[in-house]
Design a protein around this motif. Sequence first.
Motif, PDB file in Angstrom:
ATOM      1  N   GLU A 194       0.603  -1.434   0.055  1.00  0.00           N
ATOM      2  CA  GLU A 194       0.021   0.137  -0.098  1.00  0.00           C
ATOM      3  C   GLU A 194       0.541   1.336   0.057  1.00  0.00           C
ATOM      4  OE1 GLU A 194      -2.524  -0.228   3.210  1.00  0.00           O
ATOM      5  OE2 GLU A 194      -3.816  -1.802   2.376  1.00  0.00           O
ATOM      6  N   THR A 195       1.963   1.152   0.711  1.00  0.00           N
ATOM      7  CA  THR A 195       2.904   2.521   0.723  1.00  0.00           C
ATOM      8  C   THR A 195       3.936   2.614  -0.216  1.00  0.00           C
ATOM      9  OG1 THR A 195       4.540   1.498   2.419  1.00  0.00           O
ATOM     10  CG2 THR A 195       2.392   2.444   3.235  1.00  0.00           C
ATOM     11  N   GLY A 196       4.332   1.481  -0.936  1.00  0.00           N
ATOM     12  CA  GLY A 196       5.176   1.194  -1.676  1.00  0.00           C
ATOM     13  C   GLY A 196       6.732   1.310  -1.163  1.00  0.00           C
ATOM     14  N   LYS A 197       6.834   1.281   0.141  1.00  0.00           N
ATOM     15  CA  LYS A 197       7.996   1.532   0.784  1.00  0.00           C
ATOM     16  C   LYS A 197       8.955   0.091   0.580  1.00  0.00           C
ATOM     17  CE  LYS A 197       6.337   4.408   4.410  1.00  0.00           C
ATOM     18  NZ  LYS A 197       6.862   5.792   4.002  1.00  0.00           N
ATOM     19  N   THR A 198      10.236   0.464   0.454  1.00  0.00           N
ATOM     20  CA  THR A 198      11.340  -0.586   0.748  1.00  0.00           C
ATOM     21  C   THR A 198      11.280  -1.384   2.032  1.00  0.00           C
ATOM     22  OG1 THR A 198      12.665   0.603  -0.933  1.00  0.00           O
ATOM     23  CG2 THR A 198      13.633  -1.317   0.127  1.00  0.00           C
ATOM     24  N   ALA A 199      10.989  -2.676   1.687  1.00  0.00           N
ATOM     25  CA  ALA A 199      11.155  -3.534   3.158  1.00  0.00           C
ATOM     26  C   ALA A 199      12.149  -4.467   3.129  1.00  0.00           C
ATOM     27  CB  ALA A 199       9.696  -4.284   3.296  1.00  0.00           C
ATOM     28  N   ILE A 200      12.944  -4.577   4.254  1.00  0.00           N
ATOM     29  CA  ILE A 200      13.999  -5.665   4.678  1.00  0.00           C
ATOM     30  C   ILE A 200      13.520  -6.476   5.722  1.00  0.00           C
ATOM     31  CG2 ILE A 200      16.514  -5.770   4.752  1.00  0.00           C
ATOM     32  CD1 ILE A 200      16.964  -3.215   3.535  1.00  0.00           C
ATOM     33  N   ILE A 201      13.500  -7.632   5.705  1.00  0.00           N
ATOM     34  CA  ILE A 201      13.251  -8.428   6.524  1.00  0.00           C
ATOM     35  C   ILE A 201      14.418  -9.403   6.980  1.00  0.00           C
ATOM     36  CG2 ILE A 201      11.585 -10.101   7.428  1.00  0.00           C
ATOM     37  CD1 ILE A 201       9.477  -9.295   5.195  1.00  0.00           C
ATOM     38  N   ILE A 202      14.770  -9.548   8.127  1.00  0.00           N
ATOM     39  CA  ILE A 202      16.012 -10.394   8.493  1.00  0.00           C
ATOM     40  C   ILE A 202      15.275 -11.488   9.459  1.00  0.00           C
ATOM     41  CG2 ILE A 202      18.058 -10.744   9.840  1.00  0.00           C
ATOM     42  CD1 ILE A 202      18.660  -7.760   9.136  1.00  0.00           C
ATOM     43  N   GLU A 203      15.251 -12.767   8.940  1.00  0.00           N
ATOM     44  CA  GLU A 203      14.376 -13.751   9.936  1.00  0.00           C
ATOM     45  C   GLU A 203      15.076 -14.979   9.531  1.00  0.00           C
ATOM     46  OE1 GLU A 203      12.418 -15.240  12.670  1.00  0.00           O
ATOM     47  OE2 GLU A 203      11.538 -13.299  12.020  1.00  0.00           O
ATOM     48  N   HIS A 204      15.056 -15.961  10.751  1.00  0.00           N
ATOM     49  CA  HIS A 204      15.399 -17.498  10.689  1.00  0.00           C
ATOM     50  C   HIS A 204      14.298 -18.143   9.914  1.00  0.00           C
ATOM     51  CE1 HIS A 204      19.293 -17.111  12.734  1.00  0.00           C
ATOM     52  NE2 HIS A 204      18.547 -16.566  13.598  1.00  0.00           N
ATOM     53  N   ARG A 205      13.009 -17.697  10.132  1.00  0.00           N
ATOM     54  CA  ARG A 205      11.927 -18.678  10.193  1.00  0.00           C
ATOM     55  C   ARG A 205      11.406 -18.409   8.755  1.00  0.00           C
ATOM     56  NH1 ARG A 205       8.586 -17.274  15.564  1.00  0.00           N
ATOM     57  NH2 ARG A 205       6.734 -18.257  14.171  1.00  0.00           N
ATOM     58  N   LEU A 206      12.162 -19.077   7.645  1.00  0.00           N
ATOM     59  CA  LEU A 206      11.985 -19.037   6.042  1.00  0.00           C
ATOM     60  C   LEU A 206      10.604 -19.345   5.613  1.00  0.00           C
ATOM     61  CD1 LEU A 206      13.099 -18.319   3.284  1.00  0.00           C
ATOM     62  CD2 LEU A 206      14.007 -20.526   3.531  1.00  0.00           C
ATOM     63  N   GLU A 207      10.137 -20.454   6.161  1.00  0.00           N
ATOM     64  CA  GLU A 207       8.631 -20.956   5.619  1.00  0.00           C
ATOM     65  C   GLU A 207       8.005 -19.852   5.884  1.00  0.00           C
ATOM     66  OE1 GLU A 207       5.999 -25.041   6.573  1.00  0.00           O
ATOM     67  OE2 GLU A 207       8.069 -25.226   6.229  1.00  0.00           O
ATOM     68  N   GLU A 208       7.756 -19.163   7.226  1.00  0.00           N
ATOM     69  CA  GLU A 208       6.815 -18.661   7.822  1.00  0.00           C
ATOM     70  C   GLU A 208       6.884 -17.224   6.909  1.00  0.00           C
ATOM     71  OE1 GLU A 208       8.593 -20.438   9.358  1.00  0.00           O
ATOM     72  OE2 GLU A 208       7.460 -21.202  11.197  1.00  0.00           O
ATOM     73  N   VAL A 209       8.004 -16.657   6.569  1.00  0.00           N
ATOM     74  CA  VAL A 209       7.971 -15.228   5.833  1.00  0.00           C
ATOM     75  C   VAL A 209       7.405 -15.409   4.601  1.00  0.00           C
ATOM     76  CG1 VAL A 209       9.608 -13.565   4.991  1.00  0.00           C
ATOM     77  CG2 VAL A 209      10.039 -14.728   7.386  1.00  0.00           C
ATOM     78  N   LEU A 210       7.862 -16.663   3.825  1.00  0.00           N
ATOM     79  CA  LEU A 210       7.458 -17.219   2.498  1.00  0.00           C
ATOM     80  C   LEU A 210       5.876 -17.217   2.616  1.00  0.00           C
ATOM     81  CD1 LEU A 210      10.098 -19.176   1.168  1.00  0.00           C
ATOM     82  CD2 LEU A 210       9.649 -16.416   0.754  1.00  0.00           C
ATOM     83  N   HIS A 211       5.183 -17.243   3.505  1.00  0.00           N
ATOM     84  CA  HIS A 211       3.685 -17.086   3.490  1.00  0.00           C
ATOM     85  C   HIS A 211       3.269 -15.970   2.534  1.00  0.00           C
ATOM     86  CE1 HIS A 211      -0.482 -17.096   4.746  1.00  0.00           C
ATOM     87  NE2 HIS A 211      -0.364 -15.869   5.288  1.00  0.00           N
ATOM     88  N   ARG A 212       4.093 -14.886   2.356  1.00  0.00           N
ATOM     89  CA  ARG A 212       3.663 -13.819   1.670  1.00  0.00           C
ATOM     90  C   ARG A 212       4.917 -13.634   0.620  1.00  0.00           C
ATOM     91  NH1 ARG A 212      -0.830 -14.730   2.145  1.00  0.00           N
ATOM     92  NH2 ARG A 212      -2.407 -13.444   2.913  1.00  0.00           N
ATOM     93  N   PRO A 213       4.997 -13.376  -0.747  1.00  0.00           N
ATOM     94  CA  PRO A 213       5.873 -13.256  -1.584  1.00  0.00           C
ATOM     95  C   PRO A 213       6.948 -12.468  -1.376  1.00  0.00           C
ATOM     96  CG  PRO A 213       3.815 -12.340  -2.701  1.00  0.00           C
ATOM     97  CD  PRO A 213       3.427 -12.838  -1.411  1.00  0.00           C
ATOM     98  N   VAL A 214       8.168 -12.674  -1.684  1.00  0.00           N
ATOM     99  CA  VAL A 214       9.128 -11.614  -1.473  1.00  0.00           C
ATOM    100  C   VAL A 214       9.972 -11.583  -2.856  1.00  0.00           C
ATOM    101  CG1 VAL A 214       9.572 -11.974   1.042  1.00  0.00           C
ATOM    102  CG2 VAL A 214      10.937 -13.331  -0.886  1.00  0.00           C
ATOM    103  N   ASP A 215      10.451 -10.423  -3.136  1.00  0.00           N
ATOM    104  CA  ASP A 215      11.130 -10.092  -4.605  1.00  0.00           C
ATOM    105  C   ASP A 215      12.320 -10.973  -4.627  1.00  0.00           C
ATOM    106  OD1 ASP A 215       9.238  -8.198  -5.682  1.00  0.00           O
ATOM    107  OD2 ASP A 215       9.947  -7.019  -4.050  1.00  0.00           O
ATOM    108  N   ARG A 216      13.151 -11.181  -3.427  1.00  0.00           N
ATOM    109  CA  ARG A 216      14.554 -11.616  -3.662  1.00  0.00           C
ATOM    110  C   ARG A 216      14.841 -12.112  -2.036  1.00  0.00           C
ATOM    111  NH1 ARG A 216      17.562  -6.265  -4.769  1.00  0.00           N
ATOM    112  NH2 ARG A 216      19.569  -7.439  -4.325  1.00  0.00           N
ATOM    113  N   ILE A 217      15.752 -13.049  -1.966  1.00  0.00           N
ATOM    114  CA  ILE A 217      16.104 -13.749  -0.912  1.00  0.00           C
ATOM    115  C   ILE A 217      17.742 -13.540  -0.844  1.00  0.00           C
ATOM    116  CG2 ILE A 217      16.351 -15.453   0.819  1.00  0.00           C
ATOM    117  CD1 ILE A 217      13.832 -16.687  -0.328  1.00  0.00           C
ATOM    118  N   ILE A 218      18.254 -12.884   0.047  1.00  0.00           N
ATOM    119  CA  ILE A 218      19.758 -12.745   0.160  1.00  0.00           C
ATOM    120  C   ILE A 218      20.052 -13.707   1.136  1.00  0.00           C
ATOM    121  CG2 ILE A 218      21.635 -11.285   0.678  1.00  0.00           C
ATOM    122  CD1 ILE A 218      19.837  -8.995  -0.338  1.00  0.00           C
ATOM    123  N   VAL A 219      21.051 -14.533   1.002  1.00  0.00           N
ATOM    124  CA  VAL A 219      21.672 -15.626   1.690  1.00  0.00           C
ATOM    125  C   VAL A 219      23.085 -15.018   2.335  1.00  0.00           C
ATOM    126  CG1 VAL A 219      22.571 -17.664   1.885  1.00  0.00           C
ATOM    127  CG2 VAL A 219      20.454 -17.258   0.772  1.00  0.00           C
TER     128      VAL A 219
END
Length: 568
Positions: A194-219
């Motif tokens: 809704e806001t068009g802001k840039t979002a960066i998520i740092i998280e161990h729980r990969l499966e839970e975060v992928l409940h919603r799409p992300v543009d890229r995953i950085i390892v």
Amino acid sequence: MSKVVIEFTDFSFTYRAQQEPTLRGITLSINEGEKVLIVGPSGSGKSTLAHCINGLIPFYYPGEMSGSLRIMGQEQSALSIAGLAEITGTVLQDPDGQFVGLTVGEDIAFVLENGAVPQLEMTERVEAAARAVDIHELLAASPQELSGGQKQKTMLAGVLVGNVDILLFDEPLASLDPYTGTKTIELIDRLQRETGKTAIIIEHRLEEVLHRPVDRIIVMKDGAIAGDLPAAELLSSSLLAEAGLREPLYLTALKYAGLVITPDMQPQHLDQLRMEGHADRLQQWMDSCAEEAEVLEPSPLLELKEVSFGYERDTEVLHRLSLTVNRGEMLAIAGRNGAGKSTVSKLICGIYRPSSGAILLNGRDISRDTIKERAEKIGFVTQNPNHMISKTLIYDEIALGLRLRGIPEDIIRGRVHEVLKVCGLHEFREWPVSALSYGQKKRVTIASILVLEPEVIILDEPTAGQDYRHYNEMMEFLRGLNSRGITVIMITHDMHLMLEYAQRTIVLADGKKLADDRPERILTDRAVVERANLKETSLFTLALKAGVGQPEELVRRFIAFDRRVRHR
């Protein structure tokens, strides 16, 4: 073409107290409006990267930087921390450490008060931010009265009210039950779109975060970027395994069944996963893994009988709760935030006393025992490590309990070093506790209890903030203790932990016992899952999607097979 808002170019950083750099030659661009997930094992540099973006490095954590880091087109080194705070809003994994106001409204308004925003405008902006995250009805509440999910919403509103360009989330799911975690990911996704802001998520729980799409995953691994890919490509590669990270369980099950995961299968989410021509392989694999379930003879060790308790005279948190913990078992206690799980542990340890009912240990009523007397038999590790730590150095913190018991120093040294190695802390043994991450502090508190070798150990969210490798090391160590007769009680939101390590799960809801059964049965009972804010395991969902007979049995056989594979 999208504007670059964060740009690392051959960037390295070394903390002042360290010899080797924590970040090594980072080259990375993040564009305006992107939603990026950053994953990596503990110590890989994820949090350090975040601290460079929000200005904690170098203003709070000094050190030596080389290369270039540009934020919104400006060199980070040329910006003040106040200037960076106007660009990047951070939501930490520990919300309690971020509160500054006496009410939710005051906390959200903090950044506006610092900016001398007129009161009328401030009120309008606070209400708008609170409505955006659906917490507007709690503006007058104390932050300490909120649930875990409500605290996260308050933090997010406090970031949104400042109208920052970049939203940075540092392990936002660490303290949340599965349902609330799912809602948090949905909220982040909605606000970002809704806001068009840039979002960066740092998280161990990969499966839970992928409940919603992300543009890229950085390892990240060893301070460098090991991969930067779309989710479908990353999950089809070996990068997660090489970095010591856990992939979604449903993908592991498909690999055990002999399938090769490819991007065109859309592996990033179960709803999108293409199973055409593969479902029979899963059924065949399950049939080949048949084995008898382990049956344990129950021998009651700890019993709660008709226990009631309330923090206020007229309000009960627990209502005539009865449960039994058997000798030598690994038991999980689960339920939504506020269900009474942590209250039960504090009653057992004597921190609180029940208003009615009895607590028995080895058949003896321990209601008159002091906290010190109970601590000789029962060890307790709290959810927030900052509430337990009292010493400056890691070694001294872990040795404290033994020293208070008068154990000779040479015996203390051996026991402390053994536990340090098991908990992955031996290389940090001379470090100050303040230099550790939240997850590392958690391991220190667990080590300080494990070293005492109690008869019963209660762990409140033992895996919060832990990466997959340390999760496995910690839980295998607990299994080793358990095999030698120590009873382990785990209060947890981690459904993986329940499935892999608990022999039995007790589910609480509204201060009462909702269910008491094997974890795979609990997590395949949709009525219990929904009422207790749990999360149906993706293995069960996969079994239904593939049309496997006896979906619950697939879950049980997968857990047994997976444990054998990991032990090899």
